[in-house]
Design an enzyme around this catalytic site. Structure first.
Site, mmCIF file in Angstrom:
data_model
loop_
_atom_site.group_PDB
_atom_site.id
_atom_site.type_symbol
_atom_site.label_atom_id
_atom_site.label_comp_id
_atom_site.label_asym_id
_atom_site.label_seq_id
_atom_site.Cartn_x
_atom_site.Cartn_y
_atom_site.Cartn_z
ATOM 1 N N GLU A 172 16.163 -12.954 19.947
ATOM 2 C CA GLU A 172 16.108 -12.073 18.787
ATOM 3 C C GLU A 172 14.699 -11.615 18.410
ATOM 4 O O GLU A 172 14.194 -11.938 17.332
ATOM 5 C CB GLU A 172 16.757 -12.757 17.572
ATOM 6 C CG GLU A 172 18.198 -13.154 17.810
ATOM 7 C CD GLU A 172 18.893 -13.617 16.529
ATOM 8 O OE1 GLU A 172 18.212 -13.830 15.521
ATOM 9 O OE2 GLU A 172 20.130 -13.743 16.549
ATOM 10 N N GLU A 376 25.299 -16.137 20.846
ATOM 11 C CA GLU A 376 25.465 -16.791 19.540
ATOM 12 C C GLU A 376 26.547 -16.082 18.751
ATOM 13 O O GLU A 376 26.560 -14.850 18.674
ATOM 14 C CB GLU A 376 24.189 -16.719 18.674
ATOM 15 C CG GLU A 376 23.091 -17.652 19.060
ATOM 16 C CD GLU A 376 21.888 -17.557 18.113
ATOM 17 O OE1 GLU A 376 22.076 -17.221 16.910
ATOM 18 O OE2 GLU A 376 20.772 -17.814 18.578
HETATM 19 C C1 GBH Z 1 20.284 -16.348 14.491
HETATM 20 O O1 GBH Z 1 19.663 -15.436 13.663
HETATM 21 C C2 GBH Z 1 19.254 -17.246 15.083
HETATM 22 O O2 GBH Z 1 19.061 -16.999 16.459
HETATM 23 C C3 GBH Z 1 19.533 -18.707 14.859
HETATM 24 O O3 GBH Z 1 18.376 -19.450 15.108
HETATM 25 C C4 GBH Z 1 20.057 -18.899 13.457
HETATM 26 O O4 GBH Z 1 20.170 -20.253 13.107
HETATM 27 C C5 GBH Z 1 21.396 -18.231 13.388
HETATM 28 O O5 GBH Z 1 21.343 -16.908 13.795
HETATM 29 C C6 GBH Z 1 22.038 -18.270 11.998
HETATM 30 O O6 GBH Z 1 21.268 -17.595 11.072
HETATM 31 O O7 GBH Z 1 19.995 -10.987 6.513
HETATM 32 O O8 GBH Z 1 21.614 -10.112 4.932
HETATM 33 O O9 GBH Z 1 20.347 -8.569 6.289
HETATM 34 C C7 GBH Z 1 20.490 -14.475 13.059
HETATM 35 C C8 GBH Z 1 19.662 -13.571 12.175
HETATM 36 C C9 GBH Z 1 21.438 -12.816 10.777
HETATM 37 C C10 GBH Z 1 19.413 -11.554 11.018
HETATM 38 C C11 GBH Z 1 22.081 -11.636 10.099
HETATM 39 C C12 GBH Z 1 20.080 -10.388 10.374
HETATM 40 C C13 GBH Z 1 21.714 -9.658 8.829
HETATM 41 C C14 GBH Z 1 22.248 -9.977 7.449
HETATM 42 N N1 GBH Z 1 20.380 -12.432 11.661
HETATM 43 N N2 GBH Z 1 21.089 -10.821 9.453
HETATM 44 S S1 GBH Z 1 20.958 -9.893 6.211
#
Ligand code: GBH
Length: 476
Positions: A172, A376
């Site tokens: 990511e 994921e």
């Molecule tokens: C992943 O990130 C990571 O790879 C992992 O380490 C982490 O633990 C897991 O997911 C759970 O979070 O933030 O309201 O705009 C995911 C990160 C999640 C970023 C959703 C963008 C969009 C919703 N993403 N997010 S918001």
């Protein structure tokens, strides 16, 4: 859509890989073992006010000291693959120089322990724990970090390249660049829109150089990949097309187009014109970045809905990251993020398996020859322990529905190779510390005991039978 994705009994072929994922800083602990150096997440989590409750990854779930027990647990669940990440500061505490024997040993034992148990190792080189020394030298906005990463990739290829089944360069890069250097919600917590875009480019460069160095060192034929978090963007009204274009460019195409096509798209250059002229893209960078990939890793949790900003200012701007200072969306000042319909997980993210199906189908249309893997998918819920058990029906149902979406995508022609659940364990959920639990296995943070939740039994049954079980039939 009207389809509810609750079908049971759908069958996956035996070569569709089913497993689970974690990341080094989120699970390992052992922060001072083997002369490991500090990462930007050690610094960030120890800076007051950055992480919920002042939580840190010092101990995390102590995976570093409980490796054998955890490997046995993976085997009991029947995992076919385990996606983990390597902590760069365990290998090079200052981000340069000879690798530390202890660091290499730990991942040697992990990889061998997986292989003896018949579990495929999927290794990610970078899941956000940059050596602090490299941040001090400029971090991802500095071009040199990409060269340091390439050297580190070569070292790991040398050390593990005879046994790792699949290599992934970055997890990511969207989060690293835009949350680390744009919004400031993640380490190192900078809020500089141009730095965020420099980080985008140098992450892309690191990826391309890293793939090349891994290839040079591999002694078997592993698969090469990268994992991206796509934003499945929708608009609320017919006037908001420009908002969708801007967010799709920043979130998705900023990575897919250079990596898979060797170019930055016009939409990205236009969207960010007020922030940068991209003069940090030099020489043959685009060719270096453009490397064939055996797999494109897809992380998916929820959808994003946008609207072109109401210039009269009558609507409230809804941006999940606005509270931390900067913006995660450099140049996209006219985009408003819209509250989406529920249901929601404990993160407040909307549950939308149709978004996963749409995303997979659209990726397949854009990049028809590119095999995909869900690296994921999963959900945080407020688990309740009842008489020593966790009946996390909502989590099992979330996973079930997204597997149905994946299955539908396959039947629509998508070349999807597997599904990895996030996460094997409850763990350090970045800015949320230990307050959010994503695991199919519970971790008691007092005793560090592991307790498989009902979702783990459900997932194990899926792997055993290769059919999507009903959630009501979760074995107790
Ligand atoms: C992943 O990130 C990571 O790879 C992992 O380490 C982490 O633990 C897991 O997911 C759970 O979070 O933030 O309201 O705009 C995911 C990160 C999640 C970023 C959703 C963008 C969009 C919703 N993403 N997010 S918001």
């Amino acid at each position: 859509g009207t389809y509810d994705y609750r079908e049971t009994g759908l069958c996956f072929p035996t070569n569709f890989l089913l497993g689970a994922a974690t990341a080094s800083y989120q699970v390992e602990g052992g922060f001072a073992e083997g002369r490991r150096g500090p990462s930007i997440w050690d610094t960030f989590s120890k800076t007051p006010g950055k992480v919920w409750n002042g939580d840190t990854g010092d101990v995390a779930v102590d995976h570093y000291h409980r490796l054998e027990e955890d490997l046995d647990l993976m085997k009991e669940l029947g995992l076919e693959a385990y996606r983990f990440s390597i902590a760069w500061p365990r290998i090079q505490p200052q981000g340069v120089g000879q690798p530390l024997r202890d660091g290499i040993d730990f991942y040697d034992r992990l990889v061998d322990g997986l292989l003896t148990r018949g579990i495929q190792p999927i290794a990610t080189l970078y899941h956000w724990d940059l050596p602090q020394a490299l941040e001090d030298a400029g971090g991802w906005p500095a071009r040199d970090t990409a060269y340091r990463f390439a050297d580190y990739a070569a070292m790991m290829g040398q050390a593990l390249g005879d046994r790792v089944a699949t290599w992934s360069t970055l997890n990511e890069p969207w989060c690293t660049a835009y949350l680390g250097y744009g919004s400031g919600a993640h380490a190192p917590g900078r809020t500089d829109p141009e730095a965020a875009l420099q980080a985008v480019h140098h992450l892309n460069l690191a990826h391309g150089l890293g793939i090349q160095r891994l290839r040079e060192t591999a002694s078997n034929s592993p698969q090469y990949s990268v994992t991206l978090n796509f934003h499945q963007v929708r608009s609320v009204d017919e006037y908001s097309h420009a908002a969708v274009v801007a967010i799709d460019a920043l979130a998705n195409q900023a990575f897919t187009r250079p990596m898979l096509r060797g170019e930055y798209p016009r939409d990205l250059i236009d969207t960010t014109a007020s922030v940068t002229d991209w003069s940090f893209v030099i020489d043959d960078d685009m060719e270096q970045i453009h490397q064939p990939l055996d797999l494109l890793g897809v992380n998916y949790y929820s959808t994003t809905t946008v609207r072109t900003w109401d210039r009269e200012g009558t609507k409230e701007r809804h941006d999940g990251h606005k509270d931390v200072g900067g913006s995660a969306w450099p140049g996209a000042d006219e985009v408003e993020f819209v509250q989406q319909d529920g249901p929601y997980t404990a993160m407040g993210w909307n549950i939308a398996p149709d978004g996963l199906e749409d995303l997979l189908v659209s990726l397949h249309q854009k990049f028809p020859d590119q095999p995909l893997m869900i690296t994921e998918n999963g959900a945080a819920f407020d688990d309740v322990v009842e008489a020593g058990l966790i009946h996390d029906v909502e989590r099992a149902d979330y996973i079930r529905r997204h597997l149905v979406a994946a299955h539908r995508a396959i039947s629509r022609g998508v070349d999807l190779r597997g599904y990895l659940v996030w996460s094997l364990f409850d763990n350090f959920e970045w800015g949320y510390g230990y307050s959010k639990r994503f695991g199919i296995v519970r971790v008691d943070y007092e005793t560090l005991e592991r307790l498989p939740k009902d979702s783990a039994s459900w997932f194990a049954e899926l792997i055993r039978t290769r059919r999507i079980p009903g959630v009501a039939s979760i074995p107790r």
